[in-house]
Enzyme design. Structure first.
Site, PDB file in Angstrom:
ATOM      1  N   ARG A 101       0.812  -1.223   0.000  1.00 18.11           N
ATOM      2  CA  ARG A 101       0.000   0.000   0.000  1.00 18.11           C
ATOM      3  C   ARG A 101       0.845   1.273   0.000  1.00 18.11           C
ATOM      4  NH1 ARG A 101      -1.836   4.158   0.428  1.00 18.11           N
ATOM      5  NH2 ARG A 101      -3.883   4.893   1.086  1.00 18.11           N
ATOM      6  N   LYS A 102       2.118   1.142   0.362  1.00 22.33           N
ATOM      7  CA  LYS A 102       3.031   2.300   0.414  1.00 22.33           C
ATOM      8  C   LYS A 102       2.364   3.495   1.096  1.00 22.33           C
ATOM      9  CE  LYS A 102       5.759   1.011  -3.658  1.00 22.33           C
ATOM     10  NZ  LYS A 102       4.998  -0.088  -4.271  1.00 22.33           N
ATOM     11  N   VAL A 104       1.752   6.767   2.971  1.00 20.55           N
ATOM     12  CA  VAL A 104       2.524   7.979   3.249  1.00 20.55           C
ATOM     13  C   VAL A 104       1.535   9.116   3.480  1.00 20.55           C
ATOM     14  CG1 VAL A 104       2.894   8.424   0.771  1.00 20.55           C
ATOM     15  CG2 VAL A 104       4.309   9.598   2.433  1.00 20.55           C
ATOM     16  N   ILE A 106       0.047  11.971   7.051  1.00 23.76           N
ATOM     17  CA  ILE A 106       0.174  12.271   8.474  1.00 23.76           C
ATOM     18  C   ILE A 106      -0.308  11.052   9.262  1.00 23.76           C
ATOM     19  CG2 ILE A 106      -0.062  14.767   8.209  1.00 23.76           C
ATOM     20  CD1 ILE A 106      -3.022  14.330   9.225  1.00 23.76           C
ATOM     21  N   ARG A 359       5.864  -9.558 -13.023  1.00 26.79           N
ATOM     22  CA  ARG A 359       5.659  -9.945 -14.420  1.00 26.79           C
ATOM     23  C   ARG A 359       6.517 -11.119 -14.865  1.00 26.79           C
ATOM     24  NH1 ARG A 359       6.008  -3.820 -16.283  1.00 26.79           N
ATOM     25  NH2 ARG A 359       7.108  -3.760 -14.275  1.00 26.79           N
TER      26      ARG A 359
END
Ligand code: 6AU
Length: 387
Positions: A101-102, A104, A106, A359
């Site tokens: 989900r990365k 980033v 607050i 891939r």
């Protein structure tokens, strides 16, 4: 790479004994058991393809990585939906689920994105990752959210909500036309609500008139039954696909602990990546400050440098040359910034623990066979690294 950090030549089974995070300890043991340091990046576009791929490739991998937001037809039902089905496949084949989900943002926002909303990522993903450009407090916020989430699960409470238009005999039955189930943290109760609405009705001959003061006849148009029951959470299992009967569980190891883990996105595989060495150092500091939540890194090399570091590393941007070609040959990028290295280089030279392959496997003519080829190469590189 920290040259010759002890973790580089330690077997995963040994590292399982000293890792701080319970899920890292579990993952190292799983890797040892399955002789696999392969993560499949299951970047397909439909829930059906995702589940089918997870089932076919499951035996070769220890981690299945998802991007839930690129999947169409993702079913959000926490008990029977896509997350729950993936969890059942993870138990069957013995792999952990990593939602890429990365995060980033607050702290408050990431807490909500992680634990609530439609996807409720924390419920089905053992592992997720974060880019800490927003600052280290974000990691603390996610760690607190995960700890609170774990605390709130002394019991699993199943709430079945049934809704339907009743016929008279149904008033005493649990029967209904459609059912939805939801897990919530509330006291066990059983309630039944009759939704009575009034609508003008014509009386049939002999029928009793029970009109209200406005002259409208009351009629029951729907019945909602809410049944809640506790199940002690002795088992670390959260999502149970009740409709699938007895589930198979991967032999040789118990189910994973309930602890959730975070990987910090410390370095990227893409060309021209803007993450600086200072940013990467900040990731290592944040990981050391939250050893009970941060399992390690998504990085291009091992970042263990202090004597006590035993973080796990997962590395994307991994591809093998086609079968029959020099297995250590160069692999071209994808033309959109992605750069590739072979498992031999990433595990053997750069010191990563798990290679992430998308891939390279998905687009192969036979993904399960190709996954086995990657598993063998990555494991061979690990054994060679041990010396
Ligand atoms: O093997 P690929 O190139 O098909 O897929 C690589 C996968 C994709 C990316 O979103 C992800 O790995 N990824 C990441 C992750 C895992 O965070 C970081 C990175 O630096 N590069 C990268 O490709 O799902």
């Amino acid at each position: 790479m920290a040259s010759r950090h002890p973790t580089l030549t330690q077997p995963f089974a040994e590292r399982a004994k000293t890792a701080t995070h319970p899920l890292t300890r579990y993952l190292f043991r799983l890797m040892d058991l399955k002789a696999s340091n392969l993560c499949l990046s299951a970047d397909v576009t439909t829930a059906r393809d995702l589940l089918s791929l997870a089932d076919k490739v499951g035996p070769s991998i220890v981690v299945l990585k998802t991007h839930y937001d690129l999947i169409s037809g993702w079913d959000y039902n926490p008990q029977t939906g896509t997350g729950a089905k993936l969890a059942a496949l993870a138990r069957k084949h013995g792999f952990l689920i990593f939602e890429d989900r990365k995060f980033v943002d607050i702290g408050k926002t990431v807490q909500m994105q992680y634990t609530a909303g439609t996807a409720r990522i924390i419920d089905w993903a053992h592992i997720t990752n974060a880019n800490i450009d927003a600052g280290k407090d974000m990691v603390r916020a996610m760690a607190e959210a995960a700890a609170k989430w774990k605390e709130r699960i002394p019991y699993e409470v199943r709430t079945s909500v049934t809704v339907g238009t009743p016929v008279s005999e149904q008033f005493d039955d649990e029967d209904a036309d459609s059912a939805a189930a939801e897990r919530v943290q509330v006291n066990p109760t059983q309630q039944r609500r009759l939704d009575v609405t009034s609508a003008p009705q014509r009386l049939e001959p002999g029928e009793q008139d029970n009109r209200d003061a406005d002259g409208r006849k009351g009629s029951i148009v729907s019945i909602t039954t809410v049944t809640q029951s506790f199940e002690p959470a002795d088992s670390p299992r959260l999502t149970k696909t009740h409709d699938q009967g007895e589930e198979t569980v991967f032999p040789g190891i118990e189910e994973p602990p309930l602890d959730r883990g975070l990987l910090l996105l410390a370095q990227m595989s893409s060309k021209g990546c803007l993450m600086t060495p200072d940013y990467t150092r900040a990731c290592v500091e944040a990981a050391r400050e939250h050893r009970d939540f941060v399992m390690g890194f998504v990085a291009q090399e091992s970042l263990n440098s202090a004597p006590e570091d035993n973080f796990i590393h997962m590395t994307p941007g991994c591809k093998l040359p086609p079968p029959g070609e020099d297995e250590n040959g160069e692999v071209p990028g994808d033309g959109l910034g992605q750069q590739y290295n072979t498992p031999a280089k990433l595990v053997g030279l750069c010191g990563t623990d798990i290679v992430i392959v998308g891939r390279g496997i998905i687009q192969a003519a036979d993904p399960p066979i190709e996954a086995e080829r990657y598993r063998r190469r990555a494991w061979k590189a690990y054994l060679a690294r041990l010396g």
